[in-house]
Design a protein around this motif. Sequence first.
Motif, PDB file in Angstrom:
ATOM      1  N   ALA A 164       0.841  -1.197   0.000  1.00  0.00           N
ATOM      2  CA  ALA A 164       0.000   0.000   0.000  1.00  0.00           C
ATOM      3  C   ALA A 164       0.876   1.246   0.000  1.00  0.00           C
ATOM      4  CB  ALA A 164      -0.913   0.005   1.221  1.00  0.00           C
ATOM      5  N   VAL A 165       0.707   2.080  -1.024  1.00  0.00           N
ATOM      6  CA  VAL A 165       1.481   3.310  -1.167  1.00  0.00           C
ATOM      7  C   VAL A 165       0.777   4.470  -0.462  1.00  0.00           C
ATOM      8  CG1 VAL A 165       2.439   4.961  -2.819  1.00  0.00           C
ATOM      9  CG2 VAL A 165       2.479   2.517  -3.340  1.00  0.00           C
ATOM     10  N   SER A 166      -0.540   4.603  -0.691  1.00  0.00           N
ATOM     11  CA  SER A 166      -1.293   5.697  -0.074  1.00  0.00           C
ATOM     12  C   SER A 166      -2.752   5.305   0.073  1.00  0.00           C
ATOM     13  CB  SER A 166      -1.157   6.979  -0.908  1.00  0.00           C
ATOM     14  OG  SER A 166      -1.729   6.793  -2.186  1.00  0.00           O
ATOM     15  N   GLY A 167      -3.445   6.046   0.918  1.00  0.00           N
ATOM     16  CA  GLY A 167      -4.856   5.773   1.167  1.00  0.00           C
ATOM     17  C   GLY A 167      -5.034   4.525   2.019  1.00  0.00           C
ATOM     18  N   GLN A 168      -6.290   4.192   2.271  1.00  0.00           N
ATOM     19  CA  GLN A 168      -6.620   3.005   3.047  1.00  0.00           C
ATOM     20  C   GLN A 168      -7.692   2.217   2.326  1.00  0.00           C
ATOM     21  OE1 GLN A 168      -7.697   4.548   6.989  1.00  0.00           O
ATOM     22  NE2 GLN A 168      -5.769   3.672   7.721  1.00  0.00           N
ATOM     23  N   ILE A 169      -7.575   0.904   2.425  1.00  0.00           N
ATOM     24  CA  ILE A 169      -8.583   0.036   1.837  1.00  0.00           C
ATOM     25  C   ILE A 169      -8.977  -1.007   2.874  1.00  0.00           C
ATOM     26  CG2 ILE A 169      -6.892  -1.546   0.797  1.00  0.00           C
ATOM     27  CD1 ILE A 169      -8.785  -1.727  -1.630  1.00  0.00           C
ATOM     28  N   ALA A 170     -10.281  -1.181   3.043  1.00  0.00           N
ATOM     29  CA  ALA A 170     -10.793  -2.216   3.939  1.00  0.00           C
ATOM     30  C   ALA A 170     -11.119  -3.433   3.094  1.00  0.00           C
ATOM     31  CB  ALA A 170     -12.043  -1.722   4.661  1.00  0.00           C
ATOM     32  N   VAL A 171     -10.822  -4.601   3.627  1.00  0.00           N
ATOM     33  CA  VAL A 171     -11.069  -5.863   2.932  1.00  0.00           C
ATOM     34  C   VAL A 171     -11.864  -6.774   3.863  1.00  0.00           C
ATOM     35  CG1 VAL A 171     -10.012  -7.861   1.812  1.00  0.00           C
ATOM     36  CG2 VAL A 171      -8.889  -5.621   1.667  1.00  0.00           C
ATOM     37  N   ARG A 172     -12.975  -7.299   3.350  1.00  0.00           N
ATOM     38  CA  ARG A 172     -13.787  -8.253   4.115  1.00  0.00           C
ATOM     39  C   ARG A 172     -13.824  -9.566   3.338  1.00  0.00           C
ATOM     40  NH1 ARG A 172     -18.915  -5.964   4.813  1.00  0.00           N
ATOM     41  NH2 ARG A 172     -18.125  -4.937   6.667  1.00  0.00           N
ATOM     42  N   LEU A 173     -13.338 -10.619   3.986  1.00  0.00           N
ATOM     43  CA  LEU A 173     -13.379 -11.947   3.378  1.00  0.00           C
ATOM     44  C   LEU A 173     -14.795 -12.503   3.445  1.00  0.00           C
ATOM     45  CD1 LEU A 173     -10.098 -13.552   4.787  1.00  0.00           C
ATOM     46  CD2 LEU A 173     -10.423 -12.196   2.709  1.00  0.00           C
ATOM     47  N   ASN A 174     -15.083 -13.485   2.599  1.00  0.00           N
ATOM     48  CA  ASN A 174     -16.411 -14.093   2.592  1.00  0.00           C
ATOM     49  C   ASN A 174     -16.770 -14.711   3.941  1.00  0.00           C
ATOM     50  OD1 ASN A 174     -16.681 -13.323  -0.068  1.00  0.00           O
ATOM     51  ND2 ASN A 174     -16.376 -15.366  -0.911  1.00  0.00           N
ATOM     52  N   ASP A 175     -15.758 -15.068   4.765  1.00  0.00           N
ATOM     53  CA  ASP A 175     -16.043 -15.634   6.087  1.00  0.00           C
ATOM     54  C   ASP A 175     -16.377 -14.561   7.123  1.00  0.00           C
ATOM     55  OD1 ASP A 175     -13.642 -14.453   6.920  1.00  0.00           O
ATOM     56  OD2 ASP A 175     -12.593 -16.360   7.202  1.00  0.00           O
ATOM     57  N   GLY A 176     -16.362 -13.271   6.709  1.00  0.00           N
ATOM     58  CA  GLY A 176     -16.715 -12.170   7.596  1.00  0.00           C
ATOM     59  C   GLY A 176     -15.532 -11.483   8.259  1.00  0.00           C
ATOM     60  N   SER A 177     -14.350 -12.079   8.204  1.00  0.00           N
ATOM     61  CA  SER A 177     -13.192 -11.414   8.805  1.00  0.00           C
ATOM     62  C   SER A 177     -12.821 -10.192   7.964  1.00  0.00           C
ATOM     63  CB  SER A 177     -12.006 -12.374   8.937  1.00  0.00           C
ATOM     64  OG  SER A 177     -11.627 -12.888   7.685  1.00  0.00           O
ATOM     65  N   GLN A 178     -12.319  -9.163   8.648  1.00  0.00           N
ATOM     66  CA  GLN A 178     -12.073  -7.878   7.973  1.00  0.00           C
ATOM     67  C   GLN A 178     -10.819  -7.217   8.540  1.00  0.00           C
ATOM     68  OE1 GLN A 178     -15.531  -5.330   7.468  1.00  0.00           O
ATOM     69  NE2 GLN A 178     -14.301  -3.517   7.916  1.00  0.00           N
ATOM     70  N   GLN A 179     -10.055  -6.564   7.650  1.00  0.00           N
ATOM     71  CA  GLN A 179      -8.898  -5.773   8.056  1.00  0.00           C
ATOM     72  C   GLN A 179      -8.810  -4.550   7.153  1.00  0.00           C
ATOM     73  OE1 GLN A 179      -5.062  -7.501   8.956  1.00  0.00           O
ATOM     74  NE2 GLN A 179      -5.945  -9.554   8.760  1.00  0.00           N
ATOM     75  N   THR A 180      -8.164  -3.516   7.666  1.00  0.00           N
ATOM     76  CA  THR A 180      -7.889  -2.324   6.872  1.00  0.00           C
ATOM     77  C   THR A 180      -6.399  -2.285   6.578  1.00  0.00           C
ATOM     78  OG1 THR A 180      -9.742  -1.113   7.822  1.00  0.00           O
ATOM     79  CG2 THR A 180      -7.978   0.198   6.834  1.00  0.00           C
ATOM     80  N   ILE A 181      -6.072  -2.019   5.328  1.00  0.00           N
ATOM     81  CA  ILE A 181      -4.683  -1.922   4.868  1.00  0.00           C
ATOM     82  C   ILE A 181      -4.353  -0.444   4.736  1.00  0.00           C
ATOM     83  CG2 ILE A 181      -3.096  -2.467   2.986  1.00  0.00           C
ATOM     84  CD1 ILE A 181      -5.042  -4.882   2.381  1.00  0.00           C
ATOM     85  N   SER A 182      -3.231  -0.048   5.337  1.00  0.00           N
ATOM     86  CA  SER A 182      -2.812   1.354   5.380  1.00  0.00           C
ATOM     87  C   SER A 182      -1.475   1.534   4.669  1.00  0.00           C
ATOM     88  CB  SER A 182      -2.682   1.799   6.839  1.00  0.00           C
ATOM     89  OG  SER A 182      -3.927   1.705   7.494  1.00  0.00           O
ATOM     90  N   PRO A 183      -1.121   2.787   4.338  1.00  0.00           N
ATOM     91  CA  PRO A 183       0.146   3.047   3.652  1.00  0.00           C
ATOM     92  C   PRO A 183       1.336   2.445   4.406  1.00  0.00           C
ATOM     93  CG  PRO A 183      -1.155   5.048   3.730  1.00  0.00           C
ATOM     94  CD  PRO A 183      -1.851   4.031   4.593  1.00  0.00           C
ATOM     95  N   GLY A 184       2.249   1.881   3.647  1.00  0.00           N
ATOM     96  CA  GLY A 184       3.448   1.278   4.211  1.00  0.00           C
ATOM     97  C   GLY A 184       3.298  -0.190   4.559  1.00  0.00           C
TER      98      GLY A 184
END
Length: 126
Positions: A71-91
């Motif tokens: 991840a270079v910039s911004g943030q992206i949230a990812v939710r797997l089909n099993d419901g688990s979720q994380q946000t990916i941040s720069p760096g």
Amino acid sequence: MTTPVAVSKFETKSHDEPDEVRTPPKTRVEVVRLEGYTIGRFNFEPGWRWSECVKPVAGTESCQNSHVGYAVSGQIAVRLNDGSQQTISPGQSYTIPPGHDAWVEGSVPFVGIEVMSAEQYARPQT
């Protein structure tokens, strides 16, 4: 661990002049092909969501690509089909398995460099 593939050619290319560009809504994928490798710069605008912007192109219920990137910039949230979720941040470097939705969080575009899914991302699944 897997054994890396040997590189036999010294080569450089710019993502400012990519080999291919894909532009679903709020999406710009800049693809650069080097000998044996494809690298993508993924640009997602604020308000981007995979299930709204890329799903109509991919034709699958959730993203079926495996992702490895940085991840270079911004943030992206990812939710797997099993419901688990994380946000990916720069760096942060990341891996994401198939079967997920994702969306940009906040007002800063997400830019990520992808080293695994660039060849097939935002293309119709066959």
